[in-house]
Design a protein around this motif. Structure first.
Motif, PDB file in Angstrom:
ATOM      1  N   UNK A  91       0.802  -1.227   0.000  1.00 53.60           N
ATOM      2  CA  UNK A  91       0.000   0.000   0.000  1.00 53.60           C
ATOM      3  C   UNK A  91       0.830   1.270   0.000  1.00 53.60           C
ATOM      4  N   UNK A  92       2.075   1.175   0.457  1.00 52.26           N
ATOM      5  CA  UNK A  92       2.878   2.377   0.597  1.00 52.26           C
ATOM      6  C   UNK A  92       2.456   3.204   1.789  1.00 52.26           C
ATOM      7  N   UNK A  93       2.146   2.546   2.911  1.00 55.97           N
ATOM      8  CA  UNK A  93       1.696   3.266   4.101  1.00 55.97           C
ATOM      9  C   UNK A  93       2.766   4.203   4.644  1.00 55.97           C
ATOM     10  N   UNK A  94       4.026   3.844   4.427  1.00 57.86           N
ATOM     11  CA  UNK A  94       5.118   4.735   4.845  1.00 57.86           C
ATOM     12  C   UNK A  94       5.932   5.067   3.601  1.00 57.86           C
ATOM     13  N   UNK A  95       5.607   6.201   3.009  1.00 61.62           N
ATOM     14  CA  UNK A  95       6.315   6.585   1.787  1.00 61.62           C
ATOM     15  C   UNK A  95       5.543   6.161   0.557  1.00 61.62           C
ATOM     16  N   UNK A  96       6.150   5.328  -0.276  1.00 64.02           N
ATOM     17  CA  UNK A  96       5.527   4.904  -1.516  1.00 64.02           C
ATOM     18  C   UNK A  96       5.492   3.376  -1.566  1.00 64.02           C
ATOM     19  N   UNK A  97       4.646   2.801  -2.409  1.00 58.74           N
ATOM     20  CA  UNK A  97       4.589   1.336  -2.500  1.00 58.74           C
ATOM     21  C   UNK A  97       5.950   0.748  -2.871  1.00 58.74           C
ATOM     22  N   UNK A  98       6.308  -0.313  -2.205  1.00 57.95           N
ATOM     23  CA  UNK A  98       7.557  -1.020  -2.485  1.00 57.95           C
ATOM     24  C   UNK A  98       7.172  -2.483  -2.724  1.00 57.95           C
ATOM     25  N   UNK A  99       6.917  -2.806  -3.985  1.00 57.35           N
ATOM     26  CA  UNK A  99       6.407  -4.129  -4.309  1.00 57.35           C
ATOM     27  C   UNK A  99       7.446  -5.226  -4.115  1.00 57.35           C
ATOM     28  N   UNK A 100       8.709  -4.895  -4.287  1.00 55.15           N
ATOM     29  CA  UNK A 100       9.755  -5.890  -4.067  1.00 55.15           C
ATOM     30  C   UNK A 100       9.786  -6.286  -2.593  1.00 55.15           C
ATOM     31  N   UNK A 101       9.726  -5.281  -1.713  1.00 57.18           N
ATOM     32  CA  UNK A 101       9.715  -5.557  -0.275  1.00 57.18           C
ATOM     33  C   UNK A 101       8.422  -6.276   0.111  1.00 57.18           C
ATOM     34  N   UNK A 154       8.014 -10.150   2.023  1.00 60.98           N
ATOM     35  CA  UNK A 154       7.275 -10.496   3.236  1.00 60.98           C
ATOM     36  C   UNK A 154       6.103 -11.421   2.937  1.00 60.98           C
ATOM     37  N   UNK A 155       5.427 -11.190   1.818  1.00 57.24           N
ATOM     38  CA  UNK A 155       4.331 -12.084   1.456  1.00 57.24           C
ATOM     39  C   UNK A 155       4.839 -13.513   1.264  1.00 57.24           C
ATOM     40  N   UNK A 156       5.996 -13.653   0.647  1.00 54.46           N
ATOM     41  CA  UNK A 156       6.534 -14.997   0.411  1.00 54.46           C
ATOM     42  C   UNK A 156       6.877 -15.702   1.721  1.00 54.46           C
ATOM     43  N   UNK A 157       7.374 -14.945   2.693  1.00 54.70           N
ATOM     44  CA  UNK A 157       7.668 -15.542   3.991  1.00 54.70           C
ATOM     45  C   UNK A 157       6.384 -16.022   4.668  1.00 54.70           C
ATOM     46  N   UNK A 158       5.336 -15.183   4.609  1.00 57.02           N
ATOM     47  CA  UNK A 158       4.061 -15.580   5.214  1.00 57.02           C
ATOM     48  C   UNK A 158       3.426 -16.740   4.446  1.00 57.02           C
ATOM     49  N   UNK A 159       3.599 -16.743   3.134  1.00 52.45           N
ATOM     50  CA  UNK A 159       3.043 -17.819   2.319  1.00 52.45           C
ATOM     51  C   UNK A 159       3.671 -19.157   2.663  1.00 52.45           C
ATOM     52  N   UNK A 167       0.372 -11.280 -11.336  1.00 52.68           N
ATOM     53  CA  UNK A 167      -0.666 -10.876 -12.288  1.00 52.68           C
ATOM     54  C   UNK A 167      -0.376  -9.489 -12.872  1.00 52.68           C
ATOM     55  N   UNK A 168       0.069  -8.571 -11.998  1.00 50.58           N
ATOM     56  CA  UNK A 168       0.314  -7.194 -12.419  1.00 50.58           C
ATOM     57  C   UNK A 168       1.773  -6.914 -12.762  1.00 50.58           C
ATOM     58  N   UNK A 169       2.662  -7.881 -12.491  1.00 52.68           N
ATOM     59  CA  UNK A 169       4.083  -7.650 -12.746  1.00 52.68           C
ATOM     60  C   UNK A 169       4.677  -6.633 -11.798  1.00 52.68           C
ATOM     61  N   UNK A 170       4.222  -6.622 -10.552  1.00 58.44           N
ATOM     62  CA  UNK A 170       4.710  -5.691  -9.535  1.00 58.44           C
ATOM     63  C   UNK A 170       5.584  -6.436  -8.526  1.00 58.44           C
ATOM     64  N   UNK A 171       6.861  -6.109  -8.492  1.00 60.78           N
ATOM     65  CA  UNK A 171       7.745  -6.718  -7.514  1.00 60.78           C
ATOM     66  C   UNK A 171       8.197  -8.116  -7.888  1.00 60.78           C
ATOM     67  N   UNK A 172       7.446  -8.770  -8.732  1.00 66.37           N
ATOM     68  CA  UNK A 172       7.777 -10.073  -9.292  1.00 66.37           C
ATOM     69  C   UNK A 172       7.569  -9.981 -10.798  1.00 66.37           C
ATOM     70  N   UNK A 173       8.254 -10.824 -11.556  1.00 68.98           N
ATOM     71  CA  UNK A 173       8.108 -10.721 -13.001  1.00 68.98           C
ATOM     72  C   UNK A 173       6.679 -11.067 -13.421  1.00 68.98           C
TER      73      UNK A 173
END
Length: 240
Positions: free
Chosen positions: A62-72, A76-81, A97-103
């Protein structure tokens, strides 16, 4: 996803798998102190708390602190997954699906949406997206039977876009035997709420449930309309 929805996605119920730091972060986030929330969740996440890992993924997404960081967020999503957190699995699918943070990879996206639905059968967005992948032949071989199956699953979670798509397919006999009365029921259901799609997903097919319902109604017998009215009344979707 709004802040309120994020909070709804991050549980606060006491459980053995939720650390004290996670819950401290939750209340900090709820009060609007995102920095304190992130610090507390980072401590919990490093102790392998999947709820904190998911929460950090959402904050970065969401970018709650600053701007969205899809790589970061993906990290974290992968660790929780890895702990089978259904929400994290779903968001990894969205990142592919959107190519954000992952290819950009539609097939991987579909795989993750299916995993998310297995982990949480009530995830209407995941079911809808799988249906859309089969419908468009994107990330899966085009298959209207499978598309209708997943749209129906999503429709039963009260996902209005899925209700529209399922109704439209029933009306045309795509993936299911043509059934105008059942199509009318689902199109009526679709008129009862806003048509909303998951983040980054565009409306590829115009969805006008009110117009579609009116057009189909003109082709139905009065007894068919009456039966659908009674069904919607009995199920509590429209007032008596």
């Amino acid at each position: 996803m709004t802040g309120a929805l994020l909070l709804a996605s991050v549980p606060v119920v006491q459980s053995a798998t939720m650390s004290r730091e996670y819950q401290t972060g939750y209340y900090a986030y709820k009060s609007g102190d995102f920095k304190e929330a992130r610090q507390s969740w980072e401590v919990a996440a490093l102790k392998d708390d999947p709820y904190a890992q998911y929460a950090l993924g959402l904050m970065n997404y969401r970018g709650d602190i600053g701007h969205p960081d899809y790589v970061e967020a993906a990290k974290w999503f992968q660790k929780a997954a890895n702990a089978n957190h259904s929400g994290a699995i779903y968001y990894i699918g969205l990142l592919y699906f959107n190519g954000h943070g992952l290819h950009y990879d539609q097939f991987r996206a579909t795989q993750y949406f299916k995993r998310a639905l297995e982990a949480d059968p009530k995830n209407g967005d995941a079911a809808y997206l799988i249906g859309a992948q089969y419908f468009h032949g994107r990330g899966a071989r085009q298959n209207f039977v499978e598309a209708a199956r997943y749209f129906e699953l999503a429709a039963n979670t009260n996902h209005h876009a899925a209700q529209f798509m399922f109704g439209a397919m029933l009306e045309r006999g795509w993936g299911r035997e043509e059934n105008r009365e059942e199509a009318y029921y689902w199109l009526r259901r679709a008129t009862l709420g806003p048509i909303t799609l998951p983040p980054g997903v565009e409306m590829e097919i115009p969805m006008d449930p009110i117009g579609a319902t009116a057009t189909l109604e003109a082709r139905l017998r009065s007894d068919q309309i009456t039966r659908v009215d009674k069904r919607l009344h009995a199920e509590g979707f429209i007032p008596n």
